[in-house]
Design a protein around this motif. Structure first.
Motif, PDB file in Angstrom:
ATOM      1  N   THR A 177      65.912  47.073  80.119  1.00 40.11           N
ATOM      2  CA  THR A 177      65.383  48.432  80.239  1.00 40.11           C
ATOM      3  C   THR A 177      66.544  49.419  80.311  1.00 40.11           C
ATOM      4  O   THR A 177      67.468  49.246  81.094  1.00 40.11           O
ATOM      5  N   LEU A 178      66.482  50.435  79.465  1.00 43.56           N
ATOM      6  CA  LEU A 178      67.485  51.496  79.442  1.00 43.56           C
ATOM      7  C   LEU A 178      66.877  52.741  80.068  1.00 43.56           C
ATOM      8  O   LEU A 178      65.828  53.219  79.632  1.00 43.56           O
ATOM      9  N   ASN A 179      67.547  53.263  81.090  1.00 42.35           N
ATOM     10  CA  ASN A 179      67.038  54.440  81.795  1.00 42.35           C
ATOM     11  C   ASN A 179      67.797  55.686  81.355  1.00 42.35           C
ATOM     12  O   ASN A 179      69.022  55.751  81.499  1.00 42.35           O
ATOM     13  N   ILE A 180      67.068  56.642  80.813  1.00 45.47           N
ATOM     14  CA  ILE A 180      67.637  57.924  80.396  1.00 45.47           C
ATOM     15  C   ILE A 180      66.768  59.027  80.989  1.00 45.47           C
ATOM     16  O   ILE A 180      65.710  58.753  81.577  1.00 45.47           O
ATOM     17  N   ASN A 181      67.198  60.275  80.833  1.00 48.20           N
ATOM     18  CA  ASN A 181      66.328  61.355  81.307  1.00 48.20           C
ATOM     19  C   ASN A 181      65.458  61.872  80.165  1.00 48.20           C
ATOM     20  O   ASN A 181      65.739  61.649  78.979  1.00 48.20           O
ATOM     21  N   GLU A 182      64.424  62.572  80.520  1.00 44.35           N
ATOM     22  CA  GLU A 182      63.436  63.024  79.540  1.00 44.35           C
ATOM     23  C   GLU A 182      64.040  63.991  78.522  1.00 44.35           C
ATOM     24  O   GLU A 182      63.668  63.982  77.348  1.00 44.35           O
ATOM     25  N   GLN A 183      65.032  64.794  78.940  1.00 45.50           N
ATOM     26  CA  GLN A 183      65.657  65.741  78.023  1.00 45.50           C
ATOM     27  C   GLN A 183      66.430  65.017  76.925  1.00 45.50           C
ATOM     28  O   GLN A 183      66.419  65.442  75.755  1.00 45.50           O
ATOM     29  N   GLU A 184      67.103  63.911  77.271  1.00 46.46           N
ATOM     30  CA  GLU A 184      67.851  63.152  76.271  1.00 46.46           C
ATOM     31  C   GLU A 184      66.914  62.573  75.213  1.00 46.46           C
ATOM     32  O   GLU A 184      67.234  62.541  74.015  1.00 46.46           O
ATOM     33  N   TRP A 185      65.757  62.089  75.663  1.00 46.96           N
ATOM     34  CA  TRP A 185      64.794  61.527  74.704  1.00 46.96           C
ATOM     35  C   TRP A 185      64.248  62.613  73.778  1.00 46.96           C
ATOM     36  O   TRP A 185      64.175  62.427  72.558  1.00 46.96           O
ATOM     37  N   ASN A 186      63.846  63.748  74.346  1.00 43.63           N
ATOM     38  CA  ASN A 186      63.260  64.814  73.534  1.00 43.63           C
ATOM     39  C   ASN A 186      64.286  65.498  72.641  1.00 43.63           C
ATOM     40  O   ASN A 186      63.929  66.214  71.721  1.00 43.63           O
TER      41      ASN A 186
END
Length: 493
Positions: free
Chosen positions: A413-422
């Motif tokens: 599982t890779l944890n990123i923040n929502e802004q990076e994904w969008n």
């Protein structure tokens, strides 16, 4: 905790009156902190009166024979407290020779009088207890190879204490550090002492004793290596565990790291480890720092690096261990074991769940790797083609999903923040396994490759677009063929 000359003790005596105003005082005994040395002369006792109205009050002291005491009495002016009532105390000094007697404090006020019993020395709450703790094995790693035995006594009822350390019954005078006795309020006094011992003496099963003597308490505690481990003191034999290289090292470094772990050593002095090839040629061997095992003994890793191709073709390597405790050197051989029913993994990548993205806090990309054997593999993550630090993702160990044939699965599982994904960043799961065609494969996902209820990765997206275009041409071709056939039939008729 600070130690005060006088402490509260007991519930006190409440003298009942018939009206709320004036108010009778509540009386409380005051006496030295638990464990105060009663050999000190004189001993101060006290009597506290609180919550009374008006401020007029008088005190008298008497002994256990009901005889009045005229000397050694101090009286203090009543003080108005925030509740609008008064508080005051009286003090009586008595000789230490009368420390075993009971005294009485009588308060006289406008509406009556009350009496309370005041013993010179209250009993400590609970019995004294003594413990001894053996040295911590990992402290012997220090350069001087010493550790400490700790002796502690709690709830002592006297500050006059004698503590002695003994080694094989003989008093020790050096290497001792003692703190206390320190007041613990109503719990009496606490005493703590440390004795420094050498690793050699401890391993030679020397017996150490902590002896404490005080008023109403006397005890001795012993410790030694055999006392602490009992029948388990018979040390297990020295052994050598051979650890094969992992696939990540082989793929990334293009070399195989062989590890020979020597275990169950009382000492690492005189240890010698050599790796050799099948033809007897010695290999460069690196010996690591010693580590403490759960049983208190030591282990050391000795490693060597060999060519990945030689390891893969099944060459044999031997670890030879020599140690003063071994009659004969240990020799163990390591080679790559053939794997039956081997299988390459299938890799799937999943975008963050929509429910998680709706919270606008975090985004978790998941990579599932399943159906592989042998279980050794590696999983890494890339962001926009750049490798990410391993601290940003979590990999599970391979888990058996079927036994016939043996197949494993794992996920990351890779944890990123929502802004990076969008923001449209791409995230790639890179998987390495020896049975993959190129020993490595990858799957990529980003916000644009997520479709409705599912998803596609970069390779699947190309296939999807190709299949959509091809399907369109096939349908147009069939329609054209149907139209031509229909027109021909009409003309023939």
């Amino acid at each position: 905790m600070m130690c005060y000359p006088l402490d509260y003790w007991g519930q006190g005596t409440m003298v009942t009156v018939t009206s709320a105003s004036p108010a009778a005082p509540s009386l409380f005994p005051l006496y030295p902190s638990c464990g105060t040395d009663t050999s000190q002369d004189p001993i101060a006792l006290g009597c506290l009166a609180k919550d009374f109205l008006p401020e007029t009050i008088d005190f008298a002291w008497s002994d256990n024979k009901n005889d009045s005491i005229a000397n050694g009495i101090k009286k203090f002016t009543p003080i108005l407290n925030t509740a609008g009532t008064y508080i005051t105390t009286t003090q009586l000094s008595v000789p230490a020779s009368k420390s075993h007697e009971i005294f009485y404090c009588t308060a006289t006020y406008p509406t009556g009088k009350g009496t309370i019993k005041v013993p010179p020395t209250p009993p400590c709450s609970g019995e004294s207890s003594m413990t001894i703790r053996p040295p911590a094995r990992d402290q012997f790693l220090e350069p001087n190879k010493t550790s400490t035995i700790i002796c502690s006594v709690k709830k002592l009822c006297s500050q006059t204490v004698t503590l002695k350390w003994l080694k094989e019954g003989v008093e020790v005078s050096s290497g001792i550090h003692t703190v206390g006795p320190v007041s613990s309020g109503p719990n009496g006094y606490t005493l703590l002492s440390e004795l420094t011992v050498s690793e050699t003496d401890w391993d030679n099963d020397r017996v150490y004793s902590c002896k404490v003597e005080s008023k109403n308490f006397s005890d001795i505690r012993n410790t030694s290596k055999s006392f602490e481990c009992g029948s388990d003191c018979s040390s297990p034999e020295i052994g050598a565990l051979l650890i094969p290289p992992n696939f990540a090292d082989i793929y990334i470094r293009k070399s195989a790291i062989l590890t020979c772990r020597v275990i169950n050593m009382q000492s690492t002095e005189g240890l010698n480890v050599i790796w050799t090839k099948e033809d007897g040629k010695e290999l460069k061997t690196s010996i690591g720092d010693r580590k403490v095992q759960s049983n208190g003994l030591f282990s050391v890793d000795a490693t060597t690096s060999v060519c990945a191709d030689e390891w893969e073709r099944g060459d044999k390597y031997t670890c030879k261990v020599a140690h003063p405790e071994l009659i004969f050197p240990l020799k163990n051989t390591l080679t790559k074991e053939p794997v039956t029913n081997s299988h390459a993994p299938s890799v799937y990548i999943f975008p963050p769940p929509s429910e998680q993205l709706a919270l606008r806090e975090a985004a978790t990309v998941t990579c599932l790797v399943k159906g592989f054997n042998p279980p050794d593999l590696f999983i890494k993550w890339l962001s926009n083609g750049e490798e990410l630090n391993a601290s940003k993702y979590i990999n599970t160990e391979p888990i058996l999903e079927s036994s016939q044939p043996p197949l494993y699965f794992a996920y990351s599982t890779l944890n990123i923040n929502e802004q990076e994904w969008n923001a449209g960043n791409t995230y790639t799961c890179l998987v390495g396994h020896e049975k993959l065609p190129l020993q490595v494969t990858q799957r990529t996902v980003d916000k644009s490759t997520v479709y409705l209820d599912g998803f596609v990765d970069a390779e699947e997206e190309d296939f999807y677009n190709l299949w959509t275009t091809a399907s369109t041409f096939i349908i147009l071709f069939l329609l054209s063929l149907f139209y031509s056939t229909t027109v021909t039939l009409i003309k023939v008729k």
